[in-house]
Design an enzyme around this catalytic site. Sequence first.
Site, short mmCIF file in Angstrom:
data_model
loop_
_atom_site.label_atom_id
_atom_site.label_comp_id
_atom_site.label_asym_id
_atom_site.label_seq_id
_atom_site.Cartn_x
_atom_site.Cartn_y
_atom_site.Cartn_z
N ARG A 181 10.48 -6.23 4.98
CA ARG A 181 9.47 -7.16 4.70
C ARG A 181 10.35 -7.82 3.27
N ARG B 67 -7.21 -20.57 11.14
CA ARG B 67 -7.81 -19.56 11.73
C ARG B 67 -9.09 -20.07 12.63
N LYS C 197 -3.16 -4.02 16.22
CA LYS C 197 -4.22 -2.49 15.79
C LYS C 197 -4.81 -1.83 16.45
N LEU D 29 -8.48 -11.74 -2.32
CA LEU D 29 -8.68 -12.11 -3.89
C LEU D 29 -7.75 -11.96 -4.36
N LEU E 220 12.60 -1.53 4.92
CA LEU E 220 12.57 -3.34 4.50
C LEU E 220 12.96 -3.91 4.93
N CYS F 292 0.67 -1.40 0.42
CA CYS F 292 -0.48 0.04 -0.33
C CYS F 292 0.83 1.45 0.38
N ASP G 267 10.98 3.25 5.19
CA ASP G 267 11.67 2.26 5.54
C ASP G 267 12.49 1.41 5.93
N THR H 244 -7.12 -1.30 10.78
CA THR H 244 -7.75 -2.64 10.26
C THR H 244 -9.36 -3.08 10.72
N TYR I 59 -1.38 -10.11 15.25
CA TYR I 59 -1.84 -9.22 14.15
C TYR I 59 -2.71 -7.17 14.40
N HIS I 60 -3.73 -7.76 14.60
CA HIS I 60 -5.08 -7.42 14.23
C HIS I 60 -5.28 -6.54 16.06
N SER J 239 -6.59 -12.11 15.31
CA SER J 239 -4.99 -12.55 15.90
C SER J 239 -4.60 -11.59 16.26
N ASP K 4 14.29 2.04 11.41
CA ASP K 4 13.47 1.17 12.05
C ASP K 4 13.24 1.78 12.48
N ILE K 5 10.75 2.37 12.88
CA ILE K 5 10.91 3.33 13.55
C ILE K 5 10.73 2.96 14.66
P1 NAD Z 1 3.58 -4.49 3.52
O1 NAD Z 1 4.33 -5.45 3.88
O2 NAD Z 1 3.24 -4.31 2.18
O3 NAD Z 1 4.40 -3.10 3.92
C1 NAD Z 1 4.67 -2.50 5.05
C2 NAD Z 1 5.89 -1.92 4.92
O4 NAD Z 1 6.26 -1.39 5.96
C3 NAD Z 1 6.66 -2.88 4.85
O5 NAD Z 1 7.41 -2.23 3.10
C4 NAD Z 1 8.09 -2.69 6.06
O6 NAD Z 1 9.57 -3.21 5.60
C5 NAD Z 1 7.51 -1.88 6.57
N1 NAD Z 1 7.59 -1.97 7.85
C6 NAD Z 1 7.75 -2.68 8.91
N2 NAD Z 1 7.99 -2.32 10.83
C7 NAD Z 1 8.76 -1.05 10.20
C8 NAD Z 1 9.62 -1.07 11.11
N3 NAD Z 1 9.42 -0.43 12.19
N4 NAD Z 1 10.08 0.59 10.99
C9 NAD Z 1 10.09 1.11 9.30
N5 NAD Z 1 9.20 0.07 8.54
C10 NAD Z 1 8.81 -1.07 8.37
O7 NAD Z 1 2.19 -3.75 3.96
P2 NAD Z 1 1.49 -3.82 3.02
O8 NAD Z 1 0.05 -4.18 2.93
O9 NAD Z 1 1.37 -2.36 2.36
O10 NAD Z 1 0.27 -2.80 4.26
C11 NAD Z 1 0.72 -1.32 5.10
C12 NAD Z 1 -0.58 -1.16 5.80
O11 NAD Z 1 -1.54 -0.95 5.53
C13 NAD Z 1 -0.19 -1.72 6.95
O12 NAD Z 1 -0.13 -1.64 8.79
C14 NAD Z 1 -1.72 -3.31 7.75
O13 NAD Z 1 -1.60 -3.17 8.59
C15 NAD Z 1 -2.56 -2.13 6.81
N6 NAD Z 1 -3.75 -2.67 5.75
C16 NAD Z 1 -3.49 -3.09 4.77
C17 NAD Z 1 -4.16 -4.80 4.56
C18 NAD Z 1 -3.98 -4.93 3.25
O14 NAD Z 1 -4.90 -6.25 2.28
N7 NAD Z 1 -2.29 -5.24 2.72
C19 NAD Z 1 -6.05 -3.78 4.97
C20 NAD Z 1 -6.09 -3.48 5.33
C21 NAD Z 1 -5.25 -2.42 6.58
N1 USQ Z 2 -9.51 -16.70 3.20
C1 USQ Z 2 -9.80 -17.56 3.16
N2 USQ Z 2 -8.85 -18.29 1.93
C2 USQ Z 2 -7.85 -18.11 1.88
C3 USQ Z 2 -7.66 -16.55 2.59
C4 USQ Z 2 -8.08 -16.20 3.47
O1 USQ Z 2 -11.06 -18.20 2.59
O2 USQ Z 2 -6.83 -18.08 1.24
C5 USQ Z 2 -9.94 -15.68 4.29
C6 USQ Z 2 -9.33 -15.81 5.77
O3 USQ Z 2 -9.75 -16.74 6.39
C7 USQ Z 2 -10.26 -14.56 6.21
C8 USQ Z 2 -11.38 -13.49 4.96
O4 USQ Z 2 -10.55 -14.66 4.17
O5 USQ Z 2 -11.70 -14.65 6.71
C9 USQ Z 2 -9.95 -12.38 4.99
O6 USQ Z 2 -8.43 -13.18 4.32
P1 USQ Z 2 -7.23 -12.07 4.07
O7 USQ Z 2 -6.07 -12.61 4.99
O8 USQ Z 2 -7.45 -11.56 3.02
O9 USQ Z 2 -7.01 -11.13 5.01
P2 USQ Z 2 -6.98 -10.44 6.39
O10 USQ Z 2 -5.87 -12.10 7.44
O11 USQ Z 2 -7.59 -10.27 7.22
O12 USQ Z 2 -5.85 -9.57 6.12
C10 USQ Z 2 -5.89 -8.14 5.64
C11 USQ Z 2 -3.93 -7.68 5.90
C12 USQ Z 2 -4.20 -7.21 6.67
C13 USQ Z 2 -5.64 -6.05 6.67
C14 USQ Z 2 -6.95 -7.45 6.79
C15 USQ Z 2 -8.07 -6.03 7.12
O13 USQ Z 2 -2.88 -9.18 5.82
O14 USQ Z 2 -3.16 -6.18 6.60
O15 USQ Z 2 -5.49 -5.63 8.76
O16 USQ Z 2 -6.79 -7.80 5.75
S1 USQ Z 2 -9.37 -6.75 7.86
O17 USQ Z 2 -9.73 -8.20 7.06
O18 USQ Z 2 -10.62 -5.99 7.49
O19 USQ Z 2 -9.02 -6.97 8.91
#
Ligand code: NAD
Ligand code: USQ
Length: 465
Positions: A46, A398, A196, A250, A44, A23, A42, A155, A192-193, A190, A85-86
């Site tokens: 990831r 899960r 947040k 998706l 890096l 993102c 960043d 999230t 992770y969640h 989780s 690193d932040i």
């Molecule tokens: P990503 O893992 O692709 O990117 C996260 C970036 O943050 C990476 O480049 C990583 O190196 C950097 N990072 C992590 N910890 C750090 C630290 N301590 N200092 C500096 N850099 C750091 O993730 P993304 O999918 O781009 O998601 C970005 C944000 O959006 C996340 O906070 C995630 O929770 C949120 N989000 C993502 C989704 C999704 O579907 N991808 C959905 C909802 C929310």
């Molecule tokens: N799921 C499946 N099959 C798969 C993958 C996922 O059925 O192959 C299901 C999961 O069980 C879950 C849903 O799809 O019920 C969403 O899973 P996901 O892996 O697409 O998303 P999630 O784990 O919730 O995490 C992702 C991002 C996270 C962000 C979150 C938004 O990785 O950073 O916070 O989406 S939310 O879901 O709204 O909390």
Amino acid sequence: SNSTSNGAPNRVRVMVIGGDGYCGWATALHLSQKGYDVAIVDNLIRRLFDHQLGLDSLTPISSIHDRVRQWKNLTGKTIELFIGDICDFEFLAESFKSFEPNAVVHFGEQRSAPYSMIDRSRAVFTQQNNVIGTLNVLFAIKEFQEECHLVKLGTMGEYGTPNIDIEEGYITIMHNGRTDTLPYPKQASSFYHLSKVHDSHNIAFTCKAWGIRATDLNQGVVYGMRTDETAMHEELSNRFDYDGVFGTALNRFCVQAAVGHPLTIYGKGGQVGTISSINRSIFLLIACIFRFLIQKQFIFMINGSLFPEQFEMIHSFPFHFKSFDQFICTLQTRGYLDIRDTVQCVELAIANPANPGEFRVFNQFTEQFSVNQLAALVTKAGTKLGLNVKTTSVPNPRVEAEEHYYNAKHTKLIELGLKPHLLSDSLLDSLLNFAIKYKDRVDQRQIMPSVSWKKIGVKPKTIAA
Ligand code: NAD
Ligand code: USQ
């Protein structure tokens, strides 16, 4: 100060933390293109997770240095880089003092739910990295850049799946004759969640205590790949995760369809994807009969005021579902959005900052889908392209509700002017074609989920396929 390093006045300076990620990279380019002065922060990490777990993005991605160099070549625009690193406050403080941001967009966290459930050390790392990182950002704003607006990625998963409508951040409750507007209850599922949730509490507190201005963007699951800017050159290409740890629903389904792997529906979702139009009609007919009967009952209940609780139950089924599709949405439903809307939403939040002391919460998604609906859409689009798409019901790795009511509000970003890119056939076509283009890069061993919510333990785990 509102002046840029080259002296141009009134350009808004935005620090994008996590700007090398999925993102963050798309957002950094979008903001740069729109005339903001952008710096990416960043560490890096990831890219390191990928190496450690043996994963790779579907798309080849250039180094962050090559990325910003190519951006400069193509557009003449500079994106400053701060690699670090932040959680290291010295580093963050220096970045703040050097760049003097007017807004900070904070994407920089460990964002995978499965990653946080691998083992104890990953669980602890996730919460430490995310919570401490955000705390440091709050301290840096207070100390060096008081007016700076924090735009924080939260999230939708913070709310969990309660049996009532999900509001945007706050809910007004009447209790023992008194009423108050309170933070919406959090039920994350989780480590992770949960990180947040902890972030949201820390941010809300510092808004109150120090007058920080903040917007928490409770984002749904993101899908998609290209944005106008990342499509400009191969070297600007975004990452695209399809593996069982970092891939989201998706995006994973599109890659699975492209390589002929059955779509991995976790748990119950499975049955519903195959509902035919005949079943659909039967359902609607039964629902209509039910509706009629219950309406009669309704009059009787009111008159007799019998069994109010049971009445509530009967009454709420199935009328609160506006349609069949909304009923189906009660199965493993989440909010989803196109990555082109992620960048749009963040820009809207920056352009309309929160007031000092305000903790603003937006629900950032555009549509609700059940996992089955997604699988059905991908199956349909894939079949049109000549793919033979199958689905499989995988035992859910899960612990989550697989059948639940889901209706989350998401009007605030629309009110600010968000023009959603809704999931369309053409987008699915292009995502699938894109996955087909890169299908030789797919490691099929990474597709099945490898992390179990129940089996997490203290023993360090190497998850290798
Ligand atoms: P990503 O893992 O692709 O990117 C996260 C970036 O943050 C990476 O480049 C990583 O190196 C950097 N990072 C992590 N910890 C750090 C630290 N301590 N200092 C500096 N850099 C750091 O993730 P993304 O999918 O781009 O998601 C970005 C944000 O959006 C996340 O906070 C995630 O929770 C949120 N989000 C993502 C989704 C999704 O579907 N991808 C959905 C909802 C929310
Ligand atoms: N799921 C499946 N099959 C798969 C993958 C996922 O059925 O192959 C299901 C999961 O069980 C879950 C849903 O799809 O019920 C969403 O899973 P996901 O892996 O697409 O998303 P999630 O784990 O919730 O995490 C992702 C991002 C996270 C962000 C979150 C938004 O990785 O950073 O916070 O989406 S939310 O879901 O709204 O909390």
